[in-house]
Enzyme design. Sequence first.
Site, PDB file in Angstrom:
ATOM      1  N   ASN A 145      -4.930  -9.568  -8.296  1.00  0.00           N
ATOM      2  CA  ASN A 145      -4.931 -10.089  -7.090  1.00  0.00           C
ATOM      3  C   ASN A 145      -6.176 -11.239  -7.059  1.00  0.00           C
ATOM      4  OD1 ASN A 145      -5.822  -7.224  -6.731  1.00  0.00           O
ATOM      5  ND2 ASN A 145      -6.616  -8.083  -4.961  1.00  0.00           N
ATOM      6  N   CYS A 163      -8.157  -6.935   1.472  1.00  0.00           N
ATOM      7  CA  CYS A 163      -7.518  -5.898   1.914  1.00  0.00           C
ATOM      8  C   CYS A 163      -8.386  -4.506   2.194  1.00  0.00           C
ATOM      9  CB  CYS A 163      -6.499  -5.330   1.124  1.00  0.00           C
ATOM     10  SG  CYS A 163      -5.188  -6.563   0.660  1.00  0.00           S
ATOM     11  N   THR A 194       0.975  -1.160   0.151  1.00  0.00           N
ATOM     12  CA  THR A 194       0.044  -0.058  -0.136  1.00  0.00           C
ATOM     13  C   THR A 194       0.742   1.154   0.043  1.00  0.00           C
ATOM     14  OG1 THR A 194      -1.598  -1.254   1.290  1.00  0.00           O
ATOM     15  CG2 THR A 194      -1.966   1.400   1.212  1.00  0.00           C
ATOM     16  N   THR A 238      13.701   5.742  10.310  1.00  0.00           N
ATOM     17  CA  THR A 238      14.982   4.720  10.664  1.00  0.00           C
ATOM     18  C   THR A 238      14.381   3.453  10.027  1.00  0.00           C
ATOM     19  OG1 THR A 238      14.927   5.862  12.898  1.00  0.00           O
ATOM     20  CG2 THR A 238      15.868   3.468  12.430  1.00  0.00           C
TER      21      THR A 238
HETATM   22  C1  PLP Z   1      -2.530  -6.370  -5.571  1.00  0.00           C
HETATM   23  C2  PLP Z   1      -2.281  -5.711  -4.238  1.00  0.00           C
HETATM   24  N1  PLP Z   1      -1.629  -4.633  -4.253  1.00  0.00           N
HETATM   25  C3  PLP Z   1      -1.347  -4.022  -2.932  1.00  0.00           C
HETATM   26  C4  PLP Z   1      -1.687  -4.816  -1.690  1.00  0.00           C
HETATM   27  C5  PLP Z   1      -1.295  -4.139  -0.644  1.00  0.00           C
HETATM   28  O1  PLP Z   1      -0.340  -4.794   0.200  1.00  0.00           O
HETATM   29  P1  PLP Z   1      -0.014  -4.558   1.503  1.00  0.00           P
HETATM   30  O2  PLP Z   1      -0.987  -5.533   2.389  1.00  0.00           O
HETATM   31  O3  PLP Z   1       1.388  -5.229   1.684  1.00  0.00           O
HETATM   32  O4  PLP Z   1      -0.039  -2.976   1.971  1.00  0.00           O
HETATM   33  C6  PLP Z   1      -2.354  -6.062  -2.066  1.00  0.00           C
HETATM   34  C7  PLP Z   1      -2.717  -6.951  -0.669  1.00  0.00           C
HETATM   35  O5  PLP Z   1      -3.526  -7.587  -0.842  1.00  0.00           O
HETATM   36  C8  PLP Z   1      -2.358  -6.616  -3.344  1.00  0.00           C
HETATM   37  O6  PLP Z   1      -2.869  -7.765  -3.261  1.00  0.00           O
END
Ligand code: PLP
Length: 389
Positions: free
Chosen positions: A156, A330, A70, A242
Amino acid sequence: MGIYLDYAATTPIRDEVLESYVHYLKELGNPSSVHTSGQAVRKALEEARESLAQSLGCHRSEIIFTSGGTESNNTAIKGLYWQRKEEDAKRNLIITAGTEHHAVIDPIEWLEKHDGAEIIWLPIDEFGQIDLVGLATLLTQIQERVALITLMWANNETGLIFDIKAVTSLASRFGIPVHSDAVAAFGHIPIGFADSGLATLAVSAHKVGGPIGVGAMVVSRQTKLVSLIHGGGQERGLRSGTMNAPAAKAFAHAAEIAVRELPDEAKRLAELRDYLVQGVHRLTDVARFTGTIENRLPNNAHFIFEGCSGDSLLFLLDQQGISVSTGSACQAGVNGPSHVLIAMGRSQADANGCIRVTLGNKTTREDIDGFLAALPAAVNAALKAGVQK
Ligand SMILES: Cc1ncc(COP(=O)(O)O)c(C=O)c1O
């Protein structure tokens, strides 16, 4: 522990990665300190950078460690947008697709709301693909106004893969930078940043057997970004704060294993996945497979169960100890129709009736058999419950 078939949401941390993670958590020292303790941690961090660079096919100086996918997407998209607008104020167009993850869609919509961006949503076909000829025509017409293009390497939810190289070849004719969210793709298909032609790329550790809360943004040496975070100037000034050496070390370790095992694992998982898909079609005639078996991540199977609510199916399977997903996990527990399916032109009913099954390094044939054994009763019960109107 039941049967875990939701590797696209997150993966179990690998034992050897956990071990080295804990080891480095015990090391005292700020990697920016000049004394011996600090420099020992710095060394570990730079080893992690070098190793991750090899796994991603880029130069070590192009790796910026972040807190995950993210943050990497936000920093790259906003940074590219601000940079391009600073160079030329009329560049306010962002080209993307509705199938992107919210970690991409939401920062773009934020830029639209607060910072004058205009979004061009590319149409997506039923196989999850864009029309490259259409994109070429579009770029010829509006090239001077485009700030950036952002398209994910693989989706995803559906597991469908974009031809990122074809997009960057087109964009490079007009000098337009391309960002790609490779969070879902990394570890499952080869990712070569140097050959990709991308300006920036996002990856995350917890999708490849590393810990949650660490990721990386790859920024090509030719690409300039305006920074989102200001402070001590760490990570090329693009990510002050950091540096988290233990997490970086754990990510690099997990990525190295995933990339090393990729050729064999991709084959093994694709075979298991195909076995699962055949089983699903044998056991029920209400399942429709999304897209094609080719051109998708080897660990992904995605179905629409006609007449069922995906949520009902998910809960019914969960009651039998099986973890799958209706789409992206997510969205902070918010259930609703899949925006990905809607962007692919599917109906609300389809977007409400999908189930994603994703496999990983610990998945066995027994797991798939367990899923298949539980499926018919779950589908019957979900059909009886019907769909929400
Ligand atoms: C395609 C994609 N992008 C971004 C993310 C977000 O990643 P993170 O959980 O490391 O913030 C995800 C998490 O499911 C994802 O599947």
